[in-house]
Design an enzyme around this catalytic site. Structure first.
Site, PDB file in Angstrom:
ATOM      1  N   ARG A  35      41.545  37.931  41.404  1.00 16.66           N
ATOM      2  CA  ARG A  35      42.863  38.406  41.851  1.00 16.66           C
ATOM      3  C   ARG A  35      42.785  39.151  43.185  1.00 16.66           C
ATOM      4  O   ARG A  35      43.575  38.842  44.087  1.00 16.66           O
ATOM      5  CB  ARG A  35      43.519  39.255  40.750  1.00 16.66           C
ATOM      6  CG  ARG A  35      44.054  38.379  39.609  1.00 16.66           C
ATOM      7  CD  ARG A  35      44.570  39.211  38.457  1.00 16.66           C
ATOM      8  NE  ARG A  35      43.498  40.037  37.913  1.00 16.66           N
ATOM      9  CZ  ARG A  35      43.709  41.085  37.129  1.00 16.66           C
ATOM     10  NH1 ARG A  35      44.936  41.465  36.817  1.00 16.66           N
ATOM     11  NH2 ARG A  35      42.677  41.769  36.676  1.00 16.66           N
ATOM     12  N   ASN A  53      47.294  37.538  35.555  1.00 16.26           N
ATOM     13  CA  ASN A  53      46.382  36.956  34.574  1.00 16.26           C
ATOM     14  C   ASN A  53      47.174  36.651  33.324  1.00 16.26           C
ATOM     15  O   ASN A  53      47.749  37.559  32.729  1.00 16.26           O
ATOM     16  CB  ASN A  53      45.322  37.986  34.188  1.00 16.26           C
ATOM     17  CG  ASN A  53      44.022  37.775  34.925  1.00 16.26           C
ATOM     18  OD1 ASN A  53      43.866  36.818  35.668  1.00 16.26           O
ATOM     19  ND2 ASN A  53      43.092  38.692  34.721  1.00 16.26           N
TER      20      ASN A  53
END
Ligand code: ZN
Ligand code: ZN
Ligand code: FE
Length: 763
Positions: A35, A53
């Site tokens: 990320r 996520n």
């Protein structure tokens, strides 16, 4: 990768020229710094939107101008963090929502992410650059970033956060702190972040000298190695011994220190160019040597760096530097190759503790180099060999553990206790199987302690509580005894069934397969020792279709190290009492009285357990041909037989394939070859060809009788490259699908995975 067909969206209001994608990314993309990587990339390319996520995938909403968006998607794939593994990217058109920035949204479900812990990663090139130019990290030997550095080896609890690692005791300095909290920085949330001001440091102990000045430590070590001295060096997952690989006196002394006469040593080379002098390397082997896992790769030997390293084998175990220390040391060293071998004595586990290392290695070596960060999880160097274009893991540890094996079914709550030699255990979390690092031979007391301790650690770190245990059928395996002591239901799985099931699980094979399982030893359902097995198997059960004829092993366990005994037993089968008149060195060299005693023991079935093991057949033939008559390490005789093969020999010997597979005709032909002065290289090639032919004929017959054409090969005997590549080629040419594990060892190190899936299906 699927691109949307229409990438030109209609401008809407004030967001002219902007297009938007909804991107779903599957694979190993959680808990690997993915990320922050996407965040940085989005910023670099002026992409707005968000990332989140989710349970099954990472989802990105991205909007930007039509020119930048395809580049964004391309870069997502090619510059992702090294250990991320993207299996699937799905890109759909979406409507621009006029985002002004790019955000990381809070995860909706943390359950997946927290169960993933990264393996240790070799130092990356960016960090090697930083070593030369970042003011607070000039020559800092513990440099790391989100793309590299220690992980599994320093974690003692979860979730993965600095205070759950052995970096806990180091307080970040303001510089590190600001990098750690800056999402645009490559060290954003790099848990082991450290620098010259705040991180761990090395200490050299030599005689009465204690030196903490890194540049002088490095100089001393380099000087010592070039002078032929031996040092103990703390690595990522444990201590190593190090000495000059080109100095045969040092190599000899190292063997004495380790109490290891026979096993080849792995060599760390300065770079690929140096390796090429000593070994043949294919392109794919070069990629593997340079991979972030940096395993030891078994290569075809060209030249032995010095006497006493490869010990008569045709392979050389090579690897490249993976810690900053290794790189910096090679800059100072004259030699371009060092032996770097596990810092343990005989069969004990590798030492990880500074105090113990100083106590033991302090007396044995010329210097001990420690550092003040604790190693929590012991990991050995991993070992791979390329067989038919794929890397096959022989020892799975640093760089690989604890990456899970993903399965298409639930294995939750199962603990599989593994085999006994080269033990690994395995736990089931959801539909993921997490194998432990290589543990070793459980018969060694310290190794058994390491085993039980590591099981407890896995329970804690992975929040795992077993509700079912899978174990080998062997009543005397310490792993089986451990299973029986836990007060939990135990499912026992036959050894060779587990071998085949492990490979089926890796390739997610769901139909019945023909399993060819060749190894040294495994407890059979009839109480005999199996290991030359042709099975029809699925996850639930198996049928022993045909197998190698039983051979008595005179002296039982003794026959493994004194493999000449197995040679005598093979001769007895082929010649009966006439074996005493067989005029070959093996018969001449064994004391006549002892020979007669052995024959008597076989006839009267005294301490002569029956084995169908393929490994024992190799042992016996190695003895008969004189290639190896007694062994110093596991599988030495088969490895030596493989090493002497003369290439391009096509013939094979005769074998009786009926109810069982009988090798008497082959043994008789080998004897006449020996008496006709045919070289052991040609005999070895013919012998290997015989086994290949036997597998081919037997499998062909089984396919005809059952209609099954998926073939699974498993068991330690397939670590033999000549055997395995020829078997794969012949079966493939005959239209069969052949499977051999790549990600999980197909020796006993992979047994636990097979036990786990069999137990999951049976419960
Ligand atoms: Zn790095
Ligand atoms: Zn710092
Ligand atoms: Fe086995």
């Amino acid at each position: 990768m699927d691109f949307p067909e229409n990438t030109s969206m209609k401008p809407e209001g004030n967001i002219a020229n902007r297009i938007a994608f909804l991107i779903k990314i599957k694979g190993l993309v959680q808990g690997v710094g993915f990320r922050p990587f996407v965040y940085r990339l989005a910023n670099e390319l002026n992409i707005a939107g968000w990332i989140i996520n989710r349970n099954d995938a990472v989802v990105v909403k991205a909007e930007g101008n039509a020119k930048d968006m395809p580049l964004f998607i391309e870069k997502l794939k090619i510059s992702a963090p090294v250990i991320a593994q993207i299996d699937e990217i799905n890109v759909e058109n979406d409507f621009p929502e006029n985002f002004h920035d790019f955000r990381i949204l809070a995860s909706q479900d943390l359950s997946e992410e927290t169960s993933e812990i990264s393996p240790d990663i070799a130092v990356c090139n960016d960090c090697l650059d930083d070593l030369k130019k970042q003011p607070h990290r000039i020559d800092y030997p513990f440099i790391n970033c989100t793309n590299c550095g220690p992980r599994f080896s320093i974690i003692f609890d979860f979730p993965y956060d600095r205070d759950k690692t052995t970096m806990k005791s180091f307080t970040m300095c303001p510089d590190c702190e600001s990098e750690y909290s800056d999402i645009l920085n490559r060290r954003f949330h790099a848990q082991p972040i450290a620098c010259n001001h705040c991180g761990p440091y090395y200490t050299l102990h030599s005689g009465n000298t204690i030196d903490k000045n890194f540049s002088s430590v490095l100089q001393t070590v380099a000087g010592f190695i070039d002078e032929g001295k031996i040092i103990a060096l703390k690595g990522i997952g444990g201590f190593h011994f190090m000495c000059d690989a080109l100095n045969k006196t040092s190599v000899k002394r190292l063997r004495e220190i380790k109490h290891r006469e026979g096993k080849p040593f792995a060599i760390m080379f300065r770079d690929i160019t140096v390796i090429k002098k000593y070994a043949q390397i294919t392109d794919e082997e070069a990629v593997m040597l340079n991979s972030w896992q940096r395993p030891v790769v078994l290569l075809k030997k060209k030249e032995e760096p010095s006497e006493g390293i490869c010990l008569g084998l045709s392979t050389i175990g090579a690897f490249l530097p993976y810690m900053p220390f290794h790189y910096m040391l090679f800059e100072q060293l004259k030699t371009k190759a060092v032996i770097l071998t596990s810092g343990n004595l005989a069969d004990e586990p590798i030492i990880i503790d500074d105090k113990k290392a100083l106590e033991i290695f302090g007396k044995l070596t010329d210097a001990v180099i420690t550092y003040n960060r604790e190693i929590f999880n012991r990991t050995d160097d991993s070992v791979v060999r390329f067989i038919r274009g794929k890397e096959r893991i022989f020892r799975r540890s640093r760089g690989y553990v604890p990456s899970p094996v993903r399965l298409p079914f639930d294995v939750n709550g199962i603990l599989a206790t593994g085999a006994e030699l080269s033990n690994c255990f395995c736990i089931g979390k959801g539909s993921k199987a997490i194998l432990s690092q290589h543990i070793g031979d459980l018969k060694n007391y310290e190794t058994y302690e390491f085993y039980t301790e590591t099981i407890e650690r896995f329970k804690k770190v992975f929040r795992f509580n077993p509700s079912l245990i899978a174990a080998d059928m062997h009543p005397d395996y310490l792993s089986t005894r451990y299973a029986m002591q836990q007060g939990i239901e135990v499912i026992k799985v036959q050894h060779h069934h587990a071998h085949i099931a492990a490979c089926m699980a890796e390739y997610q094979l769901n139909e019945k397969v023909i399993g060819v399982c060749f190894d040294g030893t495994g407890y059979g359902t009839d109480g005999n020792i199996w290991g030359g097995e042709f099975l029809i198997a699925d996850y639930y059960d198996f049928k022993r279709y045909v197998h190698f004829d039983y051979l008595p092993l005179p002296g039982g366990d003794k026959a493994v190290s004194e493999n000449w005994r197995t040679g005598v037993s093979l001769l007895f089968k082929a010649f009966g009492n006439d074996l005493v008149n067989v005029d070959i060195p093996l018969v001449r060299n064994v004391d006549r009285k002892l020979l007669l005693q052995i024959i008597d023991a076989i006839e009267k079935k005294i301490n002569t357990p029956l084995s169908s093991g393929c490994g024992r057949l190799f042992d016996g033939v190695a003895a008969i041909t004189g290639v190896c008559t007694s062994t110093r390490f596991h599988a030495e005789a088969p490895m030596k037989l493989e090493s002497v093969i003369m290439p391009d020999i096509k013939e094979h010997y005769d074998v009786d394939i009926a109810e069982t597979i009988r090798f008497e005709p082959m043994i008789q032909q080998i004897i006449s070859d020996i008496q006709n002065k045919i070289s052991c290289s040609i005999i070895s090639a013919r012998f290997h060809n015989t086994i290949i032919w036997t597998i081919f004929e037997t499998v062909k017959r089984m396919r005809k009788e059952t209609g099954i054409s998926q073939i699974v090969l498993s068991g330690g005997s397939f670590q033999n490259k000549y055997l395995t590549e020829n078997v794969i080629d012949m079966l493939t040419r005959a239209g069969m699908e052949v499977y051999l594990s790549a990600k999980v060892p197909f020796n006993d190190g992979g047994i636990a995975l097979g036990q786990l899936v069999v137990a999951a299906k049976r419960r």
